[in-house]
Design an enzyme around this catalytic site. Structure first.
Site: not given
Length: 551
Positions: A443, A462
């Site tokens: 992301h 992440c």
């Protein structure tokens, strides 16, 4: 290198193996013993179960794969027969020690002396059957090591989520029974370019170690362009032995030496300033035995990885803090990345999956661990804290903050938290999804300054991308004539939107501290999570050997 060296090695080893076989008991004696055992078995062929068959059945008891194979073949000998194929298989197995050593596998169990002892013990049909099973066990262990590695990843470190694909032992023996022995073993190992280059580096480092290493350490100095003296000579000598510059007696830090230092810094993930300071010299002082350990671990990791990465795939190397799109073996896009912190509950795991969509203008649905571990204490002190987040009940209705949260504990807190799309959203303005049970994805992020750092382990797990828009354009280029305009149109709407990828793209989250450069040479990175150290320890415990410095 791989096609010529291992094949040539096998051919040469085959000749050596034949000599070993002939000398095991004096070739004629061994042949006579095995022929006698075979003849005894033939004399009892009218008996429904021969001593050979009984021994094979007992030896395979509890080993369903071996039992299935021998039942399929009517207990025909694979190793202890008198035909040319059985002889070729025995010769190959007498060379298994060399094959295991070449691939960085445990070698003790394959020493030719032990295999000769097994063969020499086969003096009657029953011991012939026992030898048959013993050799099959050795062979299957070797093939399993070559094609899937010595270790099970999750047994070594919990965040290595990779599952290893291996053939069943029955399938291995079934296919081997009709194959050319040496070719079968050669084909069992990975044939990708990375593995072949790592094998080449392994041999190179073993030669360096045998020759005494990389020479004198440079010392506790700081050297830069224009400097002169003995420290510069030592620096040049070491870089020459490492293959970064041609050796010559110059004592001045000239432009050529600076270029060599820059290449070394690039290869080792260091700040590229051309100055040989503490970090750079520290990396130069890493012993070749340590680098060899990294290469052996990288080879084991290659054996764990599925052979088919995908013609187009995404390669995220955690130790390199990078994400790449690879098309037909060529890197077509690359960006810096931020990965999980070096903490047990925040490390980014290793696994492979398929990316099937992206979300533009995403909401962030805060993981429960962050809600109760980080945000609840703030809300208990000030119910209006974190005002950019929506707090909702199980029905999705927004909670009245005025009632406060002091009555809740981490266990009893019943609400969820969501951060709506915005420039300050923790996920930035786009996320890339490959749905998985670990809740890991790639992301954007508003924290752009972190990408300027050399070490980039800051996230909750992440992977954040430095150039997420460009990453999206590269993915969408396969299905849109003007991917940038398409992406920007959705972005400007401010509304959350899912965009499917017409063709899902395999994603590989990997952890490599030793990487072969396609143009030659190696790149090394720090073992940020300590996983490679655990793998090496496990490999050594399993019998993999590191050569001693013989200087």
């Amino acid at each position: 290198m791989h096609d010529s060296a291992p094949r040539g090695g096998c051919s040469k080893a085959g000749a050596g193996g034949a000599r070993l076989l002939r000398s095991a008991m004096g070739g004629a004696i061994l042949a006579a013993v095995m022929a006698s055992a075979a003849a005894a078995q033939d004399r009892e062929s009218d008996i429904r179960i021969t001593p050979f068959q009984q021994a094979v059945a007992e030896g395979a008891a509890g080993l369903d794969a071996l039992a299935d194979f021998y039942r399929e073949t009517g207990y025909a000998p694979l190793w202890t027969g008198q035909d040319e194929n059985a002889t070729a298989r025995r010769v190959m197995l007498l060379n298994a020690h060399e094959i295991a050593a070449l691939h960085g596998l445990p070698t003790d169990r394959y020493r030719p002396e032990g295999i000769r002892d097994i063969l020499a013990s086969a003096g009657d049909p029953r011991s012939l059957g026992e030898a048959e099973i013993a050799l099959s066990k050795l062979f299957v262990a070797l093939v399993r090591g070559l094609e899937g590695g010595v270790l099970t990843p999750s047994d070594v470190a919990p965040n290595m989520k990779r599952s290893v694909t291996r053939r069943s032992d029955t399938e291995i023996l079934r296919q081997f029974s009709s194959a050319v022995p040496a070719a079968f073993l050669r084909d069992a190992a990975p044939d990708g370019q990375e593995y072949l280059r790592l094998m080449r580096e392994k041999l190179s480092l073993e030669a360096v170690i045998a020759a005494g290493g990389w020479g004198r350490p440079v010392g506790d100095v700081k050297l830069k362009l224009g400097d002169a003296g003995d420290g510069v000579v030592r620096l040049r000598d070491r870089l020459a032995l490492m293959g970064y510059i041609e050796a010559h007696p110059g004592a001045r830090y000239d432009a050529a030496l600076r270029e060599a230092v820059l290449r070394f810094q690039s290869d080792h993930g260091l700040a590229e300033d051309g100055v040989a300071g503490p970090s750079t010299l520290g990396a130069m002082d890493v012993a070749p035995e340590t680098r060899l350990g990294q290469v052996l671990v990288a080879m084991e990791r290659e054996r764990w990885l599925d052979r088919e990465l995908g013609a187009r795939h995404i390669w995220v190397n955690l130790t390199d803090y990078s994400a790449r799109i690879v098309d037909d073996g060529e890197v077509t896009f690359e960006t810096r990345a931020v990965i999980g912190k070096d903490e047990a509950d925040r490390e980014t795991p290793e696994f492979s999956d398929e990316m099937n969509h992206m979300v533009i203008n995403p909401s962030w649905y805060v993981p429960r661990s962050i809600v109760v571990g980080e945000y609840l204490p703030k809300l208990k002190k000030n119910p209006n804290a974190l005002s950019e987040f929506k707090i909702t009940d199980r029905s999705g209705r927004e909670v009245n903050r005025a009632r406060g949260f002091s009555q809740y504990t981490a266990r009893s807190f019943p609400f969820s938290m969501r951060q709506p799309p915005s420039d300050t959203n923790a996920l930035g303005l786009v996320k890339f999804m490959f749905p998985n049970k670990y809740n890991i994805y790639l992301h954007d992020t508003p924290a752009k300054s972190l990408f300027d750092r050399n070490v980039r382990a800051f996230s909750h797990g992440c992977v954040r991308l430095a150039e997420p828009f460009e990453f999206a354009y590269a993915l969408l280029a396969m299905q849109r004539d003007d991917p940038e305009a398409y992406f920007q149109r959705i972005l400007r709407s401010g509304r959350e939107a899912r965009v499917n990828l017409d063709v899902p793209v395999p994603v590989h989250l990997v952890y490599r501290t030793a990487m072969a450069r396609p143009e030659g040479g190696m790149a090394y990175r720090d073992d940020i999570y300590g996983r490679d150290a655990r793998i090496l320890e496990a490999l050594l415990a399993a019998g993999v050997e590191l050569p001693a410095n013989r200087s």
